[in-house]
Design a protein around this motif. Structure first.
Motif, PDB file in Angstrom:
ATOM      1  N   GLU A 236       0.864  -0.484  -0.553  1.00  0.00           N
ATOM      2  CA  GLU A 236       0.407  -0.352   0.353  1.00  0.00           C
ATOM      3  C   GLU A 236       0.602   1.017  -0.231  1.00  0.00           C
ATOM      4  O   GLU A 236       0.553   2.638   0.052  1.00  0.00           O
ATOM      5  CB  GLU A 236      -0.652   0.160   1.318  1.00  0.00           C
ATOM      6  CG  GLU A 236      -2.070  -1.036   1.495  1.00  0.00           C
ATOM      7  CD  GLU A 236      -2.801  -1.079  -0.030  1.00  0.00           C
ATOM      8  OE1 GLU A 236      -3.366  -0.182  -0.431  1.00  0.00           O
ATOM      9  OE2 GLU A 236      -2.998  -2.516  -0.757  1.00  0.00           O
TER      10      GLU A 236
ATOM     11  N   ASN B  80       1.073   3.397  -2.731  1.00  0.00           N
ATOM     12  CA  ASN B  80      -0.001   4.525  -3.107  1.00  0.00           C
ATOM     13  C   ASN B  80       0.250   5.798  -2.236  1.00  0.00           C
ATOM     14  O   ASN B  80       0.083   6.718  -3.371  1.00  0.00           O
ATOM     15  CB  ASN B  80      -2.140   3.417  -2.561  1.00  0.00           C
ATOM     16  CG  ASN B  80      -2.684   3.474  -3.850  1.00  0.00           C
ATOM     17  OD1 ASN B  80      -2.890   3.253  -4.144  1.00  0.00           O
ATOM     18  ND2 ASN B  80      -3.092   2.056  -2.715  1.00  0.00           N
TER      19      ASN B  80
ATOM     20  N   ALA C  42      -0.125  10.244 -10.577  1.00  0.00           N
ATOM     21  CA  ALA C  42       0.144   8.978 -11.170  1.00  0.00           C
ATOM     22  C   ALA C  42       0.271   9.342 -12.569  1.00  0.00           C
ATOM     23  O   ALA C  42       1.161   9.074 -12.996  1.00  0.00           O
ATOM     24  CB  ALA C  42      -1.480   8.371 -11.360  1.00  0.00           C
TER      25      ALA C  42
ATOM     26  N   ARG D  39      -1.085  -7.224  -5.287  1.00  0.00           N
ATOM     27  CA  ARG D  39      -1.382  -5.963  -5.148  1.00  0.00           C
ATOM     28  C   ARG D  39      -0.821  -5.071  -5.841  1.00  0.00           C
ATOM     29  O   ARG D  39      -1.265  -4.364  -5.780  1.00  0.00           O
ATOM     30  CB  ARG D  39      -1.542  -5.544  -3.329  1.00  0.00           C
ATOM     31  CG  ARG D  39      -2.098  -4.352  -2.928  1.00  0.00           C
ATOM     32  CD  ARG D  39      -3.307  -4.500  -3.003  1.00  0.00           C
ATOM     33  NE  ARG D  39      -3.853  -2.924  -2.885  1.00  0.00           N
ATOM     34  CZ  ARG D  39      -5.200  -2.339  -3.391  1.00  0.00           C
ATOM     35  NH1 ARG D  39      -5.333  -3.097  -4.462  1.00  0.00           N
ATOM     36  NH2 ARG D  39      -4.983  -1.010  -3.109  1.00  0.00           N
TER      37      ARG D  39
ATOM     38  N   GLU E 118      -2.423  -4.708  -9.328  1.00  0.00           N
ATOM     39  CA  GLU E 118      -3.591  -4.039  -8.839  1.00  0.00           C
ATOM     40  C   GLU E 118      -3.159  -2.887  -8.765  1.00  0.00           C
ATOM     41  O   GLU E 118      -4.213  -2.238  -9.864  1.00  0.00           O
ATOM     42  CB  GLU E 118      -4.554  -4.635  -7.856  1.00  0.00           C
ATOM     43  CG  GLU E 118      -4.786  -5.930  -7.778  1.00  0.00           C
ATOM     44  CD  GLU E 118      -5.594  -6.481  -6.272  1.00  0.00           C
ATOM     45  OE1 GLU E 118      -6.283  -7.410  -6.536  1.00  0.00           O
ATOM     46  OE2 GLU E 118      -5.523  -6.211  -5.388  1.00  0.00           O
ATOM     47  N   ILE E 119      -2.617  -1.979  -8.139  1.00  0.00           N
ATOM     48  CA  ILE E 119      -2.478  -0.728  -8.193  1.00  0.00           C
ATOM     49  C   ILE E 119      -1.527  -0.261  -9.822  1.00  0.00           C
ATOM     50  O   ILE E 119      -2.064   0.461  -9.546  1.00  0.00           O
ATOM     51  CB  ILE E 119      -1.618  -0.229  -6.933  1.00  0.00           C
ATOM     52  CG1 ILE E 119      -2.220  -1.288  -5.589  1.00  0.00           C
ATOM     53  CG2 ILE E 119      -1.170   1.380  -6.637  1.00  0.00           C
ATOM     54  CD1 ILE E 119      -1.192  -1.039  -4.445  1.00  0.00           C
ATOM     55  N   THR E 120      -0.599  -0.727  -9.636  1.00  0.00           N
ATOM     56  CA  THR E 120      -0.454  -0.425 -10.835  1.00  0.00           C
ATOM     57  C   THR E 120      -1.221  -0.557 -12.470  1.00  0.00           C
ATOM     58  O   THR E 120      -1.335   0.740 -12.778  1.00  0.00           O
ATOM     59  CB  THR E 120       1.194  -0.753 -11.790  1.00  0.00           C
ATOM     60  OG1 THR E 120       0.610  -2.760 -11.919  1.00  0.00           O
ATOM     61  CG2 THR E 120       2.067  -0.637 -10.323  1.00  0.00           C
TER      62      THR E 120
ATOM     63  N   GLN F  31      -4.029  -0.062 -12.007  1.00  0.00           N
ATOM     64  CA  GLN F  31      -5.112   1.062 -12.073  1.00  0.00           C
ATOM     65  C   GLN F  31      -5.131   2.505 -12.651  1.00  0.00           C
ATOM     66  O   GLN F  31      -5.831   3.244 -12.872  1.00  0.00           O
ATOM     67  CB  GLN F  31      -6.276   1.173 -10.161  1.00  0.00           C
ATOM     68  CG  GLN F  31      -6.518  -0.448  -9.834  1.00  0.00           C
ATOM     69  CD  GLN F  31      -7.056  -0.895  -8.879  1.00  0.00           C
ATOM     70  OE1 GLN F  31      -5.911   0.160  -7.868  1.00  0.00           O
ATOM     71  NE2 GLN F  31      -7.616  -1.591  -8.138  1.00  0.00           N
ATOM     72  N   ASN F  32      -3.520   2.261 -12.007  1.00  0.00           N
ATOM     73  CA  ASN F  32      -2.794   4.363 -12.232  1.00  0.00           C
ATOM     74  C   ASN F  32      -1.993   4.086 -13.840  1.00  0.00           C
ATOM     75  O   ASN F  32      -0.960   5.611 -13.698  1.00  0.00           O
ATOM     76  CB  ASN F  32      -2.499   3.982 -10.943  1.00  0.00           C
ATOM     77  CG  ASN F  32      -3.047   3.768 -10.258  1.00  0.00           C
ATOM     78  OD1 ASN F  32      -3.583   5.829  -9.825  1.00  0.00           O
ATOM     79  ND2 ASN F  32      -3.242   3.371  -9.403  1.00  0.00           N
TER      80      ASN F  32
END
Length: 434
Positions: free
Chosen positions: A195, A198, A206, A233, A236-238, A240-241
């Motif tokens: 996290e 983030n 981003a 995870r 997922e974060i990369t 999404q951005n």
């Protein structure tokens, strides 16, 4: 050899004066063993330097190299070509994660990393997102020794002597917590550390971050496994951005953890994978960078006569290196070596964790055919690690690797259960002397 005859070679990542006062010299190798200059057989517990996954002295590779160097020793791949790198790329993508159907050849892991970083930056620019220039690595990460690699890398000694390096680089914290001590396989704790990415996105935006690069399994930084769910995870974060995720698999590639790539076994598909080492079984220097189709295709939109990516090396796709890689790939496939690490994993894990009985042992970590034994620090940082490594070589006829107070092991995938027992018993004998 006399100490004077050793002077001219400035050795890499070596305490040169210490080594040359008592040199450890290897003169030949076959199967699981090196031969030292004093005639001893040395059990290889490190696959050379994480690279001879199929063991030593493979005539299938040497014969392919000999044949190729007589037939075509060199041919350029700038606006020209020769058949082998095309054949090799086609063979390699059959083993890569789905959607990674394009390969850019380099000469080393360091060059693979710099290539991946440049492709990431150029991709965003090609897509009209020129502000995406920041790069994010991780503490304890090792990504080779070129300026790009040490900039995103997280090992202090590799960075501190070389100035400001690349600008616009951040580092995630190391993904390891004390609760994971003596974990077997992937540890249970630490997924929440992902996290932090983030937080960096909130800080920089981003729209300014191009890529995140991590080793699925940290190698030279001490051999640490990712917490369960951690890489998922990050993915997922990369995603999404619109940030590219790069896996540095120079160590984990080509069967080290039980599949062709760690991405395959861990069920996480990055956007770019960097490889080298096991690609040619260490016989000839070569690296390969795998990219997702959408990245490659983003460069293929301009006029056909215009060079799409102004990057490459004289030896990209070198014919002799490609011949070595094709022969190596034949061995991997014929002997099912990509499966061997999983077949041997339980025996490897049980043997490795038997060393927990020694008080000097601080932690033990393992996954696939990768293992680490970490010692409590002695009077000097790294002293116990070096002494164990040195004792293994001179007294136990085994080769392990020390990185600080960590003994790292990554034996060739052809190792037997009896040889695993021999390797661990040798390290146990060394530990008794600390």
């Amino acid at each position: 050899m006399s100490s004077t005859s050793l002077d001219a070679f400035w050795m890499p990542f070596t305490a040169n004066r210490q080594f040359k006062s008592e040199p450890r010299l290897l003169v030949s190798a076959e199967g699981m063993y090196y031969k030292s200059d004093d005639g001893r057989s040395i059990l290889d517990g490190t696959a050379g330097l994480w690279c001879t996954n199929a063991g030593h002295g493979r005539t299938q590779i040497s014969e392919a190299v000999s044949k190729q160097i007589h037939e075509l020793d060199f041919a350029p791949t700038f606006q020209m070509g020769h058949p082998l790198p095309f054949e090799l790329a086609q063979r390699l993508v059959k083993h890569s994660p789905e959607g990674m159907n394009h390969v850019f050849f380099t000469n080393s892991g360091s060059e693979s990393v710099d290539t991946a970083l440049k492709i990431a930056l150029a991709y965003h620019k090609a897509k009209g997102n020129g502000s995406k220039t920041r790069l994010i690595g991780r503490e304890k990460g090792y990504h080779g020794t070129n300026f790009g690699g040490i900039s995103v890398g997280g090992l202090g000694n590799n960075r501190r002597f070389f100035g400001s390096l690349l600008t616009g680089v951040d580092h995630l914290q190391h993904a390891w917590t004390p609760e994971n001590t003596f974990s077997k396989g992937l540890p249970d704790h630490g997924v929440e550390l992902a996290e932090e990415l983030n937080s960096m996105i909130q800080l920089h935006g981003a729209e300014n971050i191009a890529a995140v690069i991590v080793e699925p399994v940290v190698g030279s930084g001490g051999v640490y496994m990712p917490p369960q769910g951690y890489l998922q995870r990050l993915r997922e974060i990369t995603a999404q951005n619109d940030i590219l995720l790069i896996f540095d698999e120079v160590i984990t590639g080509y069967g080290r953890v039980g599949t062709a790539f760690a991405a395959n076994r861990m069920g996480v598909t990055p956007d770019i994978i960097t490889t080298a080492k096991g690609l040619t079984n260490g016989a000839i220097p070569m690296g390969a960078v795998f990219v997702q189709d959408f990245i490659h295709d983003a460069f293929m939109t301009g006029p056909e006569e215009v060079i799409e990516l102004f990057h490459g090396y004289t030896y990209s796709g070198h014919p002799v290196a490609a011949a070595a890689a094709l022969a190596t790939l034949d061995i991997y496939e014929q002997e099912n070596l990509f499966d061997k690490a999983i077949e041997l994993e339980n025996h490897w894990q049980k043997a490795l964790h038997s060393l927990r009985e020694y008080d000097v042992v601080k932690d033990i970590r393992n996954y696939g055919l990768v293992g680490a034994v970490e010692f409590h620090q002695g009077d000097k940082l790294g002293e116990r690690g070096y002494n164990a490594f040195n004792h293994c070589f001179w007294k136990e006829n085994t080769l392990v690797r020390c990185t600080g107070d960590v003994i790292a092991m990554s034996p060739p995938l052809i190792i037997s259960e009896n040889q695993i027992d021999e390797l661990i018993a040798s390290l146990g004998n060394a530990i008794k002397t600390l």
